[in-house]
Design a protein around this motif. Structure first.
Motif, short mmCIF file in Angstrom:
data_model
loop_
_atom_site.label_atom_id
_atom_site.label_comp_id
_atom_site.label_asym_id
_atom_site.label_seq_id
_atom_site.Cartn_x
_atom_site.Cartn_y
_atom_site.Cartn_z
N ARG A 31 33.39 49.30 -3.91
CA ARG A 31 34.59 50.13 -4.14
C ARG A 31 34.62 51.24 -3.11
O ARG A 31 33.62 51.92 -2.88
CB ARG A 31 34.58 50.73 -5.54
CG ARG A 31 35.90 51.45 -5.88
CD ARG A 31 35.87 52.02 -7.27
NE ARG A 31 35.14 53.26 -7.32
CZ ARG A 31 35.65 54.45 -7.00
NH1 ARG A 31 36.88 54.55 -6.59
NH2 ARG A 31 34.92 55.53 -7.10
N GLY A 32 35.74 51.42 -2.48
CA GLY A 32 35.92 52.53 -1.54
C GLY A 32 36.23 53.81 -2.29
O GLY A 32 36.96 53.79 -3.29
N SER A 33 35.70 54.91 -1.82
CA SER A 33 35.94 56.19 -2.51
C SER A 33 37.42 56.61 -2.47
O SER A 33 37.85 57.41 -3.28
CB SER A 33 35.07 57.29 -1.89
OG SER A 33 35.44 57.54 -0.55
N ARG A 34 38.17 56.05 -1.52
CA ARG A 34 39.59 56.38 -1.41
C ARG A 34 40.47 55.30 -2.03
O ARG A 34 41.67 55.29 -1.85
CB ARG A 34 39.96 56.58 0.06
CG ARG A 34 39.23 57.79 0.67
CD ARG A 34 39.56 58.00 2.12
NE ARG A 34 40.99 58.21 2.28
CZ ARG A 34 41.67 57.84 3.36
NH1 ARG A 34 41.07 57.25 4.36
NH2 ARG A 34 42.97 58.06 3.43
N SER A 35 39.87 54.40 -2.80
CA SER A 35 40.63 53.34 -3.46
C SER A 35 41.46 53.92 -4.60
O SER A 35 41.13 54.97 -5.14
CB SER A 35 39.68 52.28 -4.03
OG SER A 35 39.03 51.61 -2.99
N ARG A 40 38.64 51.96 -10.27
CA ARG A 40 37.56 52.50 -11.10
C ARG A 40 37.52 51.77 -12.44
O ARG A 40 36.46 51.48 -12.97
CB ARG A 40 37.73 54.00 -11.29
CG ARG A 40 37.37 54.80 -10.05
CD ARG A 40 37.33 56.30 -10.33
NE ARG A 40 38.65 56.88 -10.50
CZ ARG A 40 39.46 57.23 -9.50
NH1 ARG A 40 39.09 57.04 -8.26
NH2 ARG A 40 40.64 57.75 -9.76
N ASP A 57 29.36 52.02 -3.49
CA ASP A 57 30.54 52.86 -3.26
C ASP A 57 30.54 53.23 -1.78
O ASP A 57 29.56 53.78 -1.28
CB ASP A 57 30.47 54.13 -4.11
CG ASP A 57 30.62 53.82 -5.59
OD1 ASP A 57 31.57 53.10 -5.94
OD2 ASP A 57 29.79 54.30 -6.38
N ASP A 59 31.80 55.57 0.92
CA ASP A 59 32.41 56.88 1.11
C ASP A 59 33.47 56.83 2.21
O ASP A 59 33.21 56.36 3.32
CB ASP A 59 31.32 57.90 1.46
CG ASP A 59 31.84 59.32 1.45
OD1 ASP A 59 32.70 59.63 0.60
OD2 ASP A 59 31.40 60.12 2.30
N HIS A 63 40.98 50.83 -0.37
CA HIS A 63 40.97 49.61 -1.16
C HIS A 63 40.67 48.38 -0.29
O HIS A 63 39.99 47.46 -0.73
CB HIS A 63 42.31 49.45 -1.86
CG HIS A 63 42.45 48.16 -2.60
ND1 HIS A 63 41.66 47.83 -3.68
CD2 HIS A 63 43.29 47.11 -2.41
CE1 HIS A 63 42.00 46.64 -4.11
NE2 HIS A 63 42.98 46.18 -3.37
N SER A 65 38.60 47.60 2.12
CA SER A 65 37.38 47.96 2.85
C SER A 65 37.08 47.07 4.05
O SER A 65 36.58 47.57 5.06
CB SER A 65 36.17 47.98 1.92
OG SER A 65 36.35 48.97 0.94
#
Length: 85
Positions: A31-35, A40, A57, A59, A63, A65
């Motif tokens: 999961r990208g932190s900016r997704s 989540r 994750d 950083d 979405h 990636s």
């Protein structure tokens, strides 16, 4: 009333869980932190469904990636392939 986005995601994950039986392959949840926030919910639901899956994750990644963080995704794939060999 139509289901909320979270209810729809949970239903999809439940359907996946019902059909998976014993999932024996190595799995990494990324999961990208900016997704978007909905990712989540998806990763939380998958964590319950696939508790042995590794969670990563990224950083600053979004979405998509493979497009926003291709080097990080390539390193994860290489690591997974090394683990198989």
């Amino acid at each position: 009333r139509p289901p909320s986005q979270e209810e729809g995601i949970n239903a999809g994950v439940a359907l996946f869980a019902h059909g998976r039986k014993e999932f024996r392959r190595r799995l990494t949840r990324v999961r990208g932190s900016r997704s978007p926030a909905c990712t989540r919910w998806i990763t939380a639901a998958l964590a319950e469904t696939l508790p042995r899956a590794r969670r990563v994750d990224l950083d600053g990644a979004g979405h998509m990636s493979p497009i926003t963080a291709p080097a990080a995704i390539a390193a994860l794939v290489a690591s997974a392939l090394d683990a198989v060999n």
